[in-house]
Design a protein around this motif. Sequence first.
Motif, mmCIF file in Angstrom:
data_model
loop_
_atom_site.group_PDB
_atom_site.id
_atom_site.type_symbol
_atom_site.label_atom_id
_atom_site.label_comp_id
_atom_site.label_asym_id
_atom_site.label_seq_id
_atom_site.Cartn_x
_atom_site.Cartn_y
_atom_site.Cartn_z
ATOM 1 N N SER A 28 8.883 -23.760 39.276
ATOM 2 C CA SER A 28 8.455 -22.579 38.530
ATOM 3 C C SER A 28 8.829 -22.673 37.059
ATOM 4 N N GLN A 29 9.859 -23.446 36.736
ATOM 5 C CA GLN A 29 10.248 -23.648 35.342
ATOM 6 C C GLN A 29 11.007 -24.963 35.217
ATOM 7 N N ASN A 30 10.812 -25.630 34.099
ATOM 8 C CA ASN A 30 11.547 -26.867 33.833
ATOM 9 C C ASN A 30 12.416 -26.747 32.590
ATOM 10 N N ARG A 31 12.600 -25.508 32.126
ATOM 11 C CA ARG A 31 13.476 -25.262 30.983
ATOM 12 C C ARG A 31 14.162 -23.915 31.172
ATOM 13 N N VAL A 32 15.486 -23.909 31.079
ATOM 14 C CA VAL A 32 16.280 -22.690 31.212
ATOM 15 C C VAL A 32 16.999 -22.451 29.892
ATOM 16 N N ALA A 33 16.789 -21.283 29.306
ATOM 17 C CA ALA A 33 17.400 -20.939 28.019
ATOM 18 C C ALA A 33 18.598 -20.028 28.253
ATOM 19 N N ILE A 34 19.743 -20.401 27.689
ATOM 20 C CA ILE A 34 20.970 -19.613 27.808
ATOM 21 C C ILE A 34 21.194 -18.864 26.499
ATOM 22 N N ASP A 35 21.172 -17.530 26.568
ATOM 23 C CA ASP A 35 21.454 -16.717 25.393
ATOM 24 C C ASP A 35 22.515 -15.681 25.751
ATOM 25 N N THR A 37 22.286 -12.720 26.721
ATOM 26 C CA THR A 37 21.958 -11.850 27.857
ATOM 27 C C THR A 37 21.759 -12.631 29.155
ATOM 28 N N PHE A 38 22.050 -13.927 29.148
ATOM 29 C CA PHE A 38 21.801 -14.753 30.329
ATOM 30 C C PHE A 38 22.786 -14.409 31.443
ATOM 31 N N VAL A 39 22.262 -14.025 32.599
ATOM 32 C CA VAL A 39 23.093 -13.667 33.752
ATOM 33 C C VAL A 39 22.752 -14.532 34.961
ATOM 34 N N GLY A 40 22.075 -15.638 34.725
ATOM 35 C CA GLY A 40 21.647 -16.496 35.815
ATOM 36 C C GLY A 40 20.131 -16.569 35.876
ATOM 37 N N SER A 41 19.643 -17.449 36.712
ATOM 38 C CA SER A 41 18.196 -17.624 36.826
ATOM 39 C C SER A 41 17.869 -18.128 38.227
ATOM 40 N N GLU A 42 16.600 -18.335 38.454
ATOM 41 C CA GLU A 42 16.132 -18.820 39.747
ATOM 42 C C GLU A 42 15.010 -19.821 39.523
ATOM 43 N N ILE A 43 15.062 -20.909 40.267
ATOM 44 C CA ILE A 43 14.009 -21.916 40.200
ATOM 45 C C ILE A 43 13.322 -21.989 41.556
ATOM 46 N N LEU A 44 12.023 -21.798 41.550
ATOM 47 C CA LEU A 44 11.229 -21.937 42.768
ATOM 48 C C LEU A 44 10.704 -23.369 42.841
ATOM 49 N N VAL A 45 11.087 -24.064 43.893
ATOM 50 C CA VAL A 45 10.630 -25.437 44.127
ATOM 51 C C VAL A 45 9.593 -25.401 45.249
ATOM 52 N N PHE A 46 8.441 -25.962 44.999
ATOM 53 C CA PHE A 46 7.367 -25.913 45.992
ATOM 54 C C PHE A 46 6.609 -27.237 45.981
#
Length: 253
Positions: A28-35, A37-46
């Motif tokens: 779902s994403q290949n780049r995660v930006a940490i700023d 307000t970053f509290v974590g993220s989720e990557i969907l692998v399919f």
Amino acid sequence: MLRLVLILTLFLAVPARAQQEQIVAGMSQNRVAIDATFVGSEILVFGAVKRERPAPDSELGVVVVIEGPTQAITVRRKDRRFGIWINTDEVRVSNVPSFYAVATSGVFDDVVNEEANARRLVSIDEAIWILDRPDIADEQAFVDAVIRIREEADLYTLKESSIDLNQETLFSTAVQLPSNLVEGLYTARIYLTRNGNIVSDHISYVSVQKVGLERWLYNLAHDQPLWYGLLSLAIAIIAGYGASTAFRMFSRG
């Protein structure tokens, strides 16, 4: 002549078997930006399993591994001596991932057998190894300590039976990324197994980077540590002076 024919037959058969099942996958994403307000993220692998012929009768399994940048760390053990706690042993643990998440379509030991796990370093304990220390009898205890600490921080996870596998063709899973991620390039590996043996794999990458003010402060701290220290000192002085002034004003009022 017969031997030559058999050798050629085996040689031509190996690529065909190796390509019998292939992984076609995405994220779902290949780049995660940490700023700030970053509290974590989720990557969907399919993905899906591409086949050139009907699926084998053996049991199919899928494993997804997301691994963060690695580093070597020193693990120390403390013992109580003469009423005080002191460092007694230390071990240099190599190849320690900053983040390691494993998701499987079933029970891990059923999806990946012991031999395949040791050869491809799939599980968390196989991914970490210790530089040779023959004087330490229980090296594994230090590895277990690293795993335990990082599991408590949600940096190491194993989610068995968390991959949805539909008709042995389509698969998907969601991998949670905590807020305390280390910046760097993350590797996403997908393994396809049959009866516990890995028959195909796929590799993708995810970039985790600080952005905005966090990026500027990170670069300043690493590229110009003197100016970073002076800036931190100036901010501390200004904040202390401002708090002192405000306290005096409220006291007089």
